[in-house]
Motif scaffolding. Structure first.
Motif, short mmCIF file in Angstrom:
data_model
loop_
_atom_site.label_atom_id
_atom_site.label_comp_id
_atom_site.label_asym_id
_atom_site.label_seq_id
_atom_site.Cartn_x
_atom_site.Cartn_y
_atom_site.Cartn_z
N ILE A 53 0.83 -1.20 0.00
CA ILE A 53 0.00 0.00 0.00
C ILE A 53 0.86 1.25 0.00
CG2 ILE A 53 -1.89 -1.16 1.22
CD1 ILE A 53 -0.96 0.27 3.79
N TRP A 54 0.22 2.37 -0.33
CA TRP A 54 0.87 3.68 -0.27
C TRP A 54 0.18 4.48 0.83
CZ3 TRP A 54 0.07 5.13 -6.14
CH2 TRP A 54 0.62 4.13 -6.95
N PRO A 55 0.67 4.43 2.05
CA PRO A 55 -0.01 5.12 3.16
C PRO A 55 0.21 6.63 3.09
CG PRO A 55 2.02 4.16 3.94
CD PRO A 55 1.89 3.74 2.50
N PHE A 56 -0.84 7.40 3.23
CA PHE A 56 -0.70 8.86 3.15
C PHE A 56 -1.44 9.61 4.25
CE2 PHE A 56 -4.14 7.55 0.31
CZ PHE A 56 -5.21 8.32 0.78
N ALA A 57 -2.25 8.92 5.06
CA ALA A 57 -2.97 9.61 6.14
C ALA A 57 -3.35 8.61 7.22
CB ALA A 57 -4.22 10.31 5.61
N MET A 58 -3.44 9.11 8.45
CA MET A 58 -3.86 8.27 9.57
C MET A 58 -4.73 9.09 10.51
SD MET A 58 -1.55 6.11 12.33
CE MET A 58 -0.99 4.96 11.07
N ALA A 59 -5.81 8.49 10.98
CA ALA A 59 -6.71 9.14 11.94
C ALA A 59 -6.56 8.45 13.29
CB ALA A 59 -8.16 9.07 11.46
N TYR B 133 -8.39 3.38 -3.38
CA TYR B 133 -8.19 3.87 -2.01
C TYR B 133 -8.91 2.95 -1.04
CZ TYR B 133 -6.37 8.11 -4.15
OH TYR B 133 -5.61 9.00 -4.87
N ARG B 134 -8.24 2.64 0.04
CA ARG B 134 -8.81 1.77 1.07
C ARG B 134 -8.49 2.32 2.45
NH1 ARG B 134 -11.10 0.11 -2.72
NH2 ARG B 134 -11.50 -2.07 -3.34
N HIS B 135 -9.35 1.99 3.39
CA HIS B 135 -9.13 2.34 4.79
C HIS B 135 -8.84 1.04 5.55
CE1 HIS B 135 -11.82 6.14 4.21
NE2 HIS B 135 -10.60 6.29 3.74
N ARG C 29 2.47 12.76 -2.08
CA ARG C 29 1.45 12.53 -1.06
C ARG C 29 0.30 13.53 -1.17
NH1 ARG C 29 4.45 12.73 3.18
NH2 ARG C 29 3.91 14.77 3.99
N HIS C 30 0.62 14.78 -1.51
CA HIS C 30 -0.47 15.76 -1.58
C HIS C 30 -1.44 15.45 -2.71
CE1 HIS C 30 2.69 17.57 -4.22
NE2 HIS C 30 1.65 17.86 -4.99
N ASP C 31 -0.96 14.79 -3.79
CA ASP C 31 -1.87 14.37 -4.86
C ASP C 31 -2.80 13.26 -4.36
OD1 ASP C 31 -0.80 16.18 -6.59
OD2 ASP C 31 0.26 14.72 -7.84
N LEU C 32 -2.24 12.32 -3.62
CA LEU C 32 -3.06 11.24 -3.07
C LEU C 32 -4.11 11.80 -2.11
CD1 LEU C 32 -0.29 8.56 -2.37
CD2 LEU C 32 -1.93 8.59 -4.26
N LEU C 33 -3.69 12.73 -1.26
CA LEU C 33 -4.64 13.33 -0.34
C LEU C 33 -5.77 14.04 -1.06
CD1 LEU C 33 -2.25 14.82 2.37
CD2 LEU C 33 -4.17 13.29 2.84
N ARG C 34 -5.43 14.78 -2.10
CA ARG C 34 -6.44 15.52 -2.86
C ARG C 34 -7.43 14.56 -3.51
NH1 ARG C 34 -3.61 17.58 -7.44
NH2 ARG C 34 -4.14 15.50 -8.25
N ASP C 35 -6.93 13.52 -4.18
CA ASP C 35 -7.81 12.58 -4.87
C ASP C 35 -8.64 11.77 -3.88
OD1 ASP C 35 -6.71 13.55 -7.17
OD2 ASP C 35 -5.47 11.78 -7.58
N TRP C 36 -8.03 11.41 -2.75
CA TRP C 36 -8.77 10.68 -1.71
C TRP C 36 -9.91 11.51 -1.16
CZ3 TRP C 36 -7.93 11.89 3.74
CH2 TRP C 36 -8.60 11.04 4.63
N GLN C 37 -9.65 12.80 -0.89
CA GLN C 37 -10.71 13.67 -0.39
C GLN C 37 -11.84 13.80 -1.39
OE1 GLN C 37 -8.24 17.05 0.46
NE2 GLN C 37 -7.84 16.43 2.57
#
Length: 235
Positions: free
Chosen positions: A168-174, A192-194, A214-222
């Motif tokens: 996986i390509w991890p880019f965010a964690m809650a 995208y998976r959680h 990573r900012h591209d992944l964040l944008r597309d994930w959002q």
């Protein structure tokens, strides 16, 4: 009623931080709702506290690039937010993050003036660890992988205890009260998976940068979240 002087000075410094060209004193005074004479006094005060502000009356003022906020420039609410935030991280984060949170708060406290230091030390805001689940041992590794933008291989168990191996390509964690959730691009599912950190059985940082920023992944994930096309991984 006018704002306390400390809050006004912080607002003035924020105004200067946002400017890339000299700004006239009259403009700043209007923004803050103060007289020009008061503005000039505030500029002198900030300079005395270490702010590198170029300019003079009639020409305009500019804060030099790279200047950091003086450590004592916090409002009461901002200090409470810092205290509560660091205490929450210490309670909810992994061991390394908890230590870092306490170290950050200690560093801030050491440079505060006595009155503000006392406010922090006697704060009644707490984030106790009652009922919280200890962080999984690989959370620190995941945080590092997110920071570095690295691909990660993990062994994962779904809700039915079926296991699979993923890259996986991890880019965010809650960080929630009872669990840690990871957002990533899954090479196996091509989407995208959680993932729940407590269902990770083993994890290995591959040390390989994933191919997108990573900012591209964040944008597309959002964007995907807004269209409800991302779900927790169940397979």
């Amino acid at each position: 009623m006018s704002a306390p002087r400390s809050a006004r000075l912080l607002t003035l410094l924020d105004e200067l931080h946002r400017r890339r060209r000299p700004v006239q004193g009259a403009v700043l005074a209007t923004r803050l709702g103060i007289s020009l004479r008061t503005l000039y006094r505030d500029i002198d005060t900030l300079r005395a506290q270490g702010a590198e502000i170029d300019g003079e009356p009639g020409i305009g003022y500019l804060l030099r690039a790279g200047h950091l906020l003086p450590a004592m420039m916090f409002s009461a609410e901002e200090l409470e937010a810092v205290v509560l935030g660091t205490r929450w991280v210490a309670a909810q984060g992994d061991a390394q993050l908890a230590v870092a949170a306490q170290a950050a708060l200690d560093r801030i406290v050491t440079v505060l003036p006595p009155a503000l230091r006392l406010q922090v030390e006697t704060s009644g805001l707490f984030a106790p660890q009652w009922g919280t689940r200890p962080a999984e041992p690989w959370v620190a590794t995941l945080r590092q992988a997110i920071r570095d933008g690295h691909r990660v291989r993990l062994q994962y168990a779904d809700a039915e205890q079926r296991t699979s191996e993923r890259v996986i390509w991890p880019f965010a964690m809650a960080f929630l009260a009872d669990k840690r959730l990871l957002a990533a691009w899954c090479e196996l599912r091509q989407g995208y998976r959680h993932f729940r950190a407590d269902r990770v059985l083993a994890l290995d940082d591959l040390g390989q940068p994933y191919p997108r920023p990573r900012h591209d992944l964040l944008r597309d994930w959002q964007q995907a979240l807004r269209t409800s096309s991302v779900t927790a991984d169940r397979s």
